[in-house]
Design a protein around this motif. Structure first.
Motif, PDB file in Angstrom:
ATOM      1  N   GLN A 245       0.851  -1.189   0.000  1.00  0.00           N
ATOM      2  CA  GLN A 245       0.000   0.000   0.000  1.00  0.00           C
ATOM      3  C   GLN A 245       0.888   1.242   0.000  1.00  0.00           C
ATOM      4  OE1 GLN A 245      -2.329   1.142   3.520  1.00  0.00           O
ATOM      5  NE2 GLN A 245      -4.097   1.404   2.179  1.00  0.00           N
ATOM      6  N   VAL A 246       0.653   2.105  -0.967  1.00  0.00           N
ATOM      7  CA  VAL A 246       1.392   3.359  -1.087  1.00  0.00           C
ATOM      8  C   VAL A 246       0.416   4.499  -0.852  1.00  0.00           C
ATOM      9  CG1 VAL A 246       2.737   4.833  -2.620  1.00  0.00           C
ATOM     10  CG2 VAL A 246       3.045   2.353  -2.708  1.00  0.00           C
ATOM     11  N   CYS A 247       0.670   5.287   0.186  1.00  0.00           N
ATOM     12  CA  CYS A 247      -0.202   6.415   0.536  1.00  0.00           C
ATOM     13  C   CYS A 247       0.549   7.722   0.285  1.00  0.00           C
ATOM     14  CB  CYS A 247      -0.630   6.335   1.995  1.00  0.00           C
ATOM     15  SG  CYS A 247      -1.683   4.925   2.375  1.00  0.00           S
ATOM     16  N   CYS A 248      -0.062   8.579  -0.509  1.00  0.00           N
ATOM     17  CA  CYS A 248       0.533   9.877  -0.853  1.00  0.00           C
ATOM     18  C   CYS A 248      -0.307  10.976  -0.218  1.00  0.00           C
ATOM     19  CB  CYS A 248       0.590  10.068  -2.368  1.00  0.00           C
ATOM     20  SG  CYS A 248       1.347   8.699  -3.266  1.00  0.00           S
ATOM     21  N   ASN A 249       0.288  11.714   0.693  1.00  0.00           N
ATOM     22  CA  ASN A 249      -0.428  12.760   1.425  1.00  0.00           C
ATOM     23  C   ASN A 249       0.249  14.098   1.160  1.00  0.00           C
ATOM     24  OD1 ASN A 249      -2.035  14.188   3.164  1.00  0.00           O
ATOM     25  ND2 ASN A 249      -1.112  13.384   5.029  1.00  0.00           N
ATOM     26  N   VAL A 250      -0.454  14.979   0.458  1.00  0.00           N
ATOM     27  CA  VAL A 250       0.096  16.309   0.172  1.00  0.00           C
ATOM     28  C   VAL A 250       0.087  17.118   1.473  1.00  0.00           C
ATOM     29  CG1 VAL A 250      -0.125  18.401  -1.191  1.00  0.00           C
ATOM     30  CG2 VAL A 250      -0.731  16.190  -2.205  1.00  0.00           C
ATOM     31  N   LEU A 251       1.269  17.520   1.916  1.00  0.00           N
ATOM     32  CA  LEU A 251       1.386  18.265   3.169  1.00  0.00           C
ATOM     33  C   LEU A 251       1.141  19.753   2.973  1.00  0.00           C
ATOM     34  CD1 LEU A 251       4.582  16.533   4.616  1.00  0.00           C
ATOM     35  CD2 LEU A 251       2.183  15.951   5.025  1.00  0.00           C
ATOM     36  N   ALA A 252       1.651  20.290   1.873  1.00  0.00           N
ATOM     37  CA  ALA A 252       1.480  21.715   1.597  1.00  0.00           C
ATOM     38  C   ALA A 252       1.535  21.910   0.090  1.00  0.00           C
ATOM     39  CB  ALA A 252       2.566  22.546   2.279  1.00  0.00           C
ATOM     40  N   VAL A 253       0.748  22.851  -0.401  1.00  0.00           N
ATOM     41  CA  VAL A 253       0.710  23.129  -1.841  1.00  0.00           C
ATOM     42  C   VAL A 253       0.733  24.636  -2.036  1.00  0.00           C
ATOM     43  CG1 VAL A 253      -1.818  23.052  -1.879  1.00  0.00           C
ATOM     44  CG2 VAL A 253      -0.539  22.674  -3.982  1.00  0.00           C
ATOM     45  N   ASP A 254       1.586  25.067  -2.969  1.00  0.00           N
ATOM     46  CA  ASP A 254       1.732  26.508  -3.196  1.00  0.00           C
ATOM     47  C   ASP A 254       0.961  27.000  -4.409  1.00  0.00           C
ATOM     48  OD1 ASP A 254       3.197  25.468  -5.263  1.00  0.00           O
ATOM     49  OD2 ASP A 254       5.139  26.198  -4.570  1.00  0.00           O
ATOM     50  N   GLY A 255       0.303  26.082  -5.138  1.00  0.00           N
ATOM     51  CA  GLY A 255      -0.491  26.484  -6.285  1.00  0.00           C
ATOM     52  C   GLY A 255       0.302  26.618  -7.566  1.00  0.00           C
ATOM     53  N   GLU A 256       1.612  26.463  -7.523  1.00  0.00           N
ATOM     54  CA  GLU A 256       2.447  26.587  -8.713  1.00  0.00           C
ATOM     55  C   GLU A 256       3.132  25.270  -9.073  1.00  0.00           C
ATOM     56  OE1 GLU A 256       2.751  28.789 -10.897  1.00  0.00           O
ATOM     57  OE2 GLU A 256       1.983  30.650 -10.065  1.00  0.00           O
TER      58      GLU A 256
END
Length: 439
Positions: A133-144
């Motif tokens: 199982q591979v879990c990808c969790n976006v911690l922070a996104v800057d929109g670019e």
């Protein structure tokens, strides 16, 4: 490790997996892509996971974990699950629903999960049967900076530093290639991508290109090939960075050795081939068969061969013997095609199936069509409505895509009866159906 071994709790020892208990060595690796820097770290977060990596580019960061089961289970496919999540908190927002909590995965998240899956799945060997199982969790996104591309590389790094690395023919590296102002741009920013004539995702390993996805806006064929080449070359920088990370992270860290490959007994393989070859070849070269009659004939042969193998190899389970049989079917099927130069339905290697197309099959609707190629049918209907009915994006989706709404939607359905199966109508939309929905 010695302190853990001395723990008296037998219950804890019963459920804890010793191939996961290891001392993580914190490590980081940096790679330059174009005029920007990408950083991959491991050993700081999710230390109980088999493998974990945090990737950063700009102000966007993604945490990816990889967890595997210690014991393998018989399976006809690789039990790999990829789950990508971009939560509203990563953009500093609160979910826009009544409960103000994150709900199920969105359409975009499922599509991204499929891209990550296609990038890493082909590099697992056929005998792999450990659930992953591979879990990808976006911690922070800057929109670019695009978190989807970062997630592919972080997933590669997480697997590379995990206990399953010796069962995987990676790592892989992924980049997005754009073409802005007559120049190739690697991992273009969002505003650059809006002006780009090419939007291409290239995932590569040391063996070659693993996955391609994207498109172009009326560009020359040679230019598109050059874009693939540029992406392939740039991905090698990421691969080297992940390999350096793996070497640094593996210091003072216990990782089990690669398990011996399963289903490699040549004696059993030869026996299965002798029992199956003539019978299966006759079926695959009988061009009067259709899909269902051919499948029935193959199942009948498999049943007879299985009974013979059980008598010859009493210590082998039926699931293990079936793995040898399925591998033999694949081998004989390919051999028959290369020997005769024809497919199993009699077509040559360059001949396409006939296609029939009908339009306006349902008169009261705004549009309708029926396409059929071979035994596969697609019934499509179209509906016009006011602009008020367009799909409105939430703040997070607007931040990533730059679009506020979408007035063209393609909904794909794959009912159970399409493959002569029984299912529950009216249930929630399956991931497979969403995966075929246009972005």
């Amino acid at each position: 490790m010695s302190k853990l071994i001395q723990m008296p709790s037998k219950t804890w020892l019963k459920y804890k997996r010793w191939d996961v208990i290891k001392r993580y060595q914190s490590a980081a690796s940096t790679v330059n892509l174009g005029n920007r820097t990408l950083t991959i770290e491991t050993g700081k977060l999710a230390k109980f996971a088999d493998g974990a990596a945090v990737i950063k580019q700009g102000e966007t960061s993604v945490l990816v974990t990889a967890v595997t089961k210690t014991l393998s289970q018989p399976s006809s496919f690789l039990p790999l699950t990829v789950d990508y999540r971009l939560k509203a908190a990563a953009a500093g927002r609160i979910p826009m629903n009544y409960f103000r909590r994150e709900r199920g995965p969105s359409e975009s998240e499922i599509l991204t999960s499929r891209v990550i899956d296609r990038s890493i799945r082909p590099l697992f060997p056929d005998e792999s049967s450990r659930e992953i199982q591979v879990c990808c969790n976006v911690l922070a996104v800057d929109g670019e900076n695009d978190p989807a591309i970062l997630s592919i590389n972080a997933a590669s790094a997480a697997i590379a530093v995990s206990s399953v690395q010796y069962q995987w023919n990676g790592p892989v590296g992924a980049v997005r290639v754009g073409y802005v102002d007559d120049k190739f741009v690697i991992n273009p920013l969002r505003h650059e991508l809006e002006q780009s004539k090419i939007n291409l995702v290239v995932t590569s390993s040391k063996q070659g290109i693993v996955m391609l996805e994207g498109g172009a806006n009326a560009v020359d064929y040679d230019l598109f090939k050059e874009a693939i080449k540029v992406g392939y070359e740039e991905s090698f920088n990421i691969i080297e960075s992940i390999e350096d990370l793996r070497k640094s992270a593996s210091e003072n860290k216990y990782i089990p050795k690669r398990l011996p490959p399963r289903f490699q007994d040549t004696e059993i393989q030869d026996a299965v081939y002798r029992l199956c070859n003539s019978k299966l070849t006759a079926v695959f070269t009988d061009y009067n068969h259709d899909k269902f009659s051919r499948d029935s004939a193959v199942k009948l042969i498999v049943s007879g061969v299985m009974n013979e193998l059980k008598d010859l190899y009493l210590s082998m389970t039926e699931d293990d013997l079936n793995q040898y049989i399925q591998r033999c079917i694949k081998q004989i099927f390919r051999e028959s095609i290369f020997t005769t130069g024809k497919r199993c339905d009699g077509r040559s290697l360059t001949q396409l199936r006939n296609i029939s197309c009908s339009v306006d099959v349902l008169k009261p609707l705004h549009g309708s069509s029926l396409f059929q190629r071979g035994q596969t049918q697609v019934l499509c209907t179209m509906a016009y409505d006011s602009l008020d009915m367009s799909l409105k994006f939430g703040p997070v989706a607007q931040l990533i895509s730059g679009a506020k709404e979408k007035n063209f939607m393609l909904h794909y359905e794959f009912p159970a009866y399409a493959t002569n199966e029984i299912g529950r109508p009216g249930t929630a939309t399956a991931r497979r159906e969403i995966g075929y929905t246009r972005r």
